[in-house]
Motif scaffolding. Structure first.
Motif, PDB file in Angstrom:
ATOM      1  N   LEU A  45       0.912  -1.117   0.075  1.00  0.00           N
ATOM      2  CA  LEU A  45       0.044  -0.157   0.225  1.00  0.00           C
ATOM      3  C   LEU A  45       0.898   1.270  -0.289  1.00  0.00           C
ATOM      4  O   LEU A  45       0.046   2.502  -0.019  1.00  0.00           O
TER       5      LEU A  45
ATOM      6  N   VAL B  16      -0.139   4.198  -2.458  1.00  0.00           N
ATOM      7  CA  VAL B  16      -1.687   3.953  -2.683  1.00  0.00           C
ATOM      8  C   VAL B  16      -2.936   4.810  -4.205  1.00  0.00           C
ATOM      9  O   VAL B  16      -3.702   5.109  -4.650  1.00  0.00           O
TER      10      VAL B  16
ATOM     11  N   THR C  39      -8.340   2.855  -6.809  1.00  0.00           N
ATOM     12  CA  THR C  39      -9.653   2.779  -5.710  1.00  0.00           C
ATOM     13  C   THR C  39     -10.741   1.798  -5.817  1.00  0.00           C
ATOM     14  O   THR C  39     -11.660   1.765  -5.379  1.00  0.00           O
TER      15      THR C  39
ATOM     16  N   ILE D  29     -10.681  -3.525  -4.111  1.00  0.00           N
ATOM     17  CA  ILE D  29      -8.812  -4.400  -3.929  1.00  0.00           C
ATOM     18  C   ILE D  29      -9.332  -5.286  -3.344  1.00  0.00           C
ATOM     19  O   ILE D  29     -10.705  -5.372  -3.008  1.00  0.00           O
TER      20      ILE D  29
ATOM     21  N   ILE E 285      -7.847  -9.141  -0.905  1.00  0.00           N
ATOM     22  CA  ILE E 285      -7.223  -9.531   0.231  1.00  0.00           C
ATOM     23  C   ILE E 285      -7.573 -10.871   0.343  1.00  0.00           C
ATOM     24  O   ILE E 285      -8.846 -11.591   0.363  1.00  0.00           O
TER      25      ILE E 285
ATOM     26  N   LYS F 230      -7.391  -5.956   6.312  1.00  0.00           N
ATOM     27  CA  LYS F 230      -7.833  -4.824   6.039  1.00  0.00           C
ATOM     28  C   LYS F 230      -8.097  -3.150   7.105  1.00  0.00           C
ATOM     29  O   LYS F 230      -8.595  -2.232   5.659  1.00  0.00           O
TER      30      LYS F 230
ATOM     31  N   VAL G 192      -5.681  -1.412   4.604  1.00  0.00           N
ATOM     32  CA  VAL G 192      -6.488  -1.146   3.506  1.00  0.00           C
ATOM     33  C   VAL G 192      -7.429   0.375   3.527  1.00  0.00           C
ATOM     34  O   VAL G 192      -7.450   1.193   2.541  1.00  0.00           O
TER      35      VAL G 192
ATOM     36  N   VAL H 155     -13.546  -3.305  -0.746  1.00  0.00           N
ATOM     37  CA  VAL H 155     -12.782  -4.339  -0.383  1.00  0.00           C
ATOM     38  C   VAL H 155     -13.431  -5.929  -0.249  1.00  0.00           C
ATOM     39  O   VAL H 155     -14.546  -6.470   0.587  1.00  0.00           O
TER      40      VAL H 155
ATOM     41  N   ILE I  73      -2.584  -9.254  -1.839  1.00  0.00           N
ATOM     42  CA  ILE I  73      -3.053  -8.389  -1.931  1.00  0.00           C
ATOM     43  C   ILE I  73      -2.808  -8.324  -3.395  1.00  0.00           C
ATOM     44  O   ILE I  73      -1.665  -7.991  -3.870  1.00  0.00           O
TER      45      ILE I  73
ATOM     46  N   TYR J 129      -4.195  -6.242  -6.961  1.00  0.00           N
ATOM     47  CA  TYR J 129      -5.029  -4.791  -7.265  1.00  0.00           C
ATOM     48  C   TYR J 129      -5.401  -4.052  -8.882  1.00  0.00           C
ATOM     49  O   TYR J 129      -3.562  -5.082  -9.089  1.00  0.00           O
TER      50      TYR J 129
END
Length: 284
Positions: free
Chosen positions: A219, A222, A227, A230, A232, A247, A250, A259, A279, A281
């Motif tokens: 992150l 970021v 956004t 993302i 986990i 979490k 994030v 999320v 993680i 993204y």
């Protein structure tokens, strides 16, 4: 304009409620435990994989979705008047993508995308395809848009140990002996250009500390992350406290629209082993 069906290999590891919400059709890879064959996420689960490895000392084998299995799904969609956009597991890891292309060649409205990724990093591309469909894009436009995102997907994960990855021979950078002697906990990255895995960073220390270092490293930039979503993801046997920590980091770093907490299914777990954290993204 034809309705678009989004399909994906089971290795996208999206939670079932998200699959149902978006009407995604999943094609399961096969998992072989000894002389018995199972379907990933349908009648075999990660705990079965780990028990098998503990009992036998050998990894299960995984098998790609066959061209015939893809053809059956694509043909039904075609007969129903639908076009298809299919997102497959990295072609550098499995022959599933090539098999999908073989089946798709029989149709003029089936488009196959090589995610050059795995697990829920691949799942992020599947969800982007669903987003574009919701905007009214046709199959070809969805295909083109998702392909532009493939190089922007960040696919990294941190491993508790290298046993599974070493036995599976999936990562060229793995040096199991020296890593275990030195107590190294490696972070593996998938190259978005080739879809191949290699060691990206080496951590040392207790696993709980390594998880936290990895999470914060992911992150750091970021402001360069899309956004909208993302992920986990984990392969089991990680404490709820670590998942909650991830979490919290994030959500503290940025205002993500979604999320996703995901559990790796059998194909991924059989190659990375338990206690793997990721993680995922998409970069802006």
């Amino acid at each position: 304009m034809k309705e678009v069906l989004i399909t994906a290999d089971s290795t996208c590891d999206l939670p079932s409620h998200i699959i149902e919400q978006h009407g995604i059709e999943i094609l399961p890879l096969s998992v072989l435990l000894g002389d018995k064959s199972y379907y990933d996420g349908i009648n075999v689960f990660p705990e079965d994989i780990y028990a098998y490895v503990d009992q036998t000392g050998t990894l299960p084998k995984t098998a790609a979705v066959t061209p015939a299995q893809y053809y059956e799904v694509f043909e039904k969609a075609h007969d129903d008047g639908k076009a298809v956009v299919h997102i497959g597991l990295s072609s550098a890891i499995s022959s599933s993508y090539q098999n999908a292309c073989i089946a798709a060649s029989e149709f003029d409205d089936v488009y196959c995308i090589d995610s050059k990724s795995l697990c829920t990093a691949m799942g992020l591309l599947v969800l982007k395809a669903c987003d574009f469909r919701a905007k009214g894009f046709d199959a070809k436009k969805i295909y083109n848009r998702v392909n532009t995102l493939v190089p922007k997907v960040s696919t990294t994960f941190v491993l508790d140990n290298l046993e599974y990855l070493h036995k599976g021979g999936r990562c060229s950078g793995v040096a199991k002996f020296s890593a275990n002697i030195l107590g190294i906990k490696p972070s593996i990255a998938v190259d978005p250009a080739t879809g191949k895995m290699d060691i990206a960073k080496k951590y040392r220390g207790k696993m709980e500390v390594v998880y936290k270092q990895y999470i914060n490293d992911c992150l750091k930039n970021v402001n360069k992350i899309d956004t909208s979503r993302i992920v986990i993801a984990n392969s089991g046997e990680i404490s709820p406290e670590i998942i909650s920590f991830a979490k919290g980091v994030v959500e503290g770093k940025a205002n993500f629209d979604e999320v996703i907490l995901a559990d790796a299914k059998c194909t991924i777990s059989s190659h990375c082993g338990p206690k793997t954290l990721a993680i995922f993204y998409i970069r802006k």
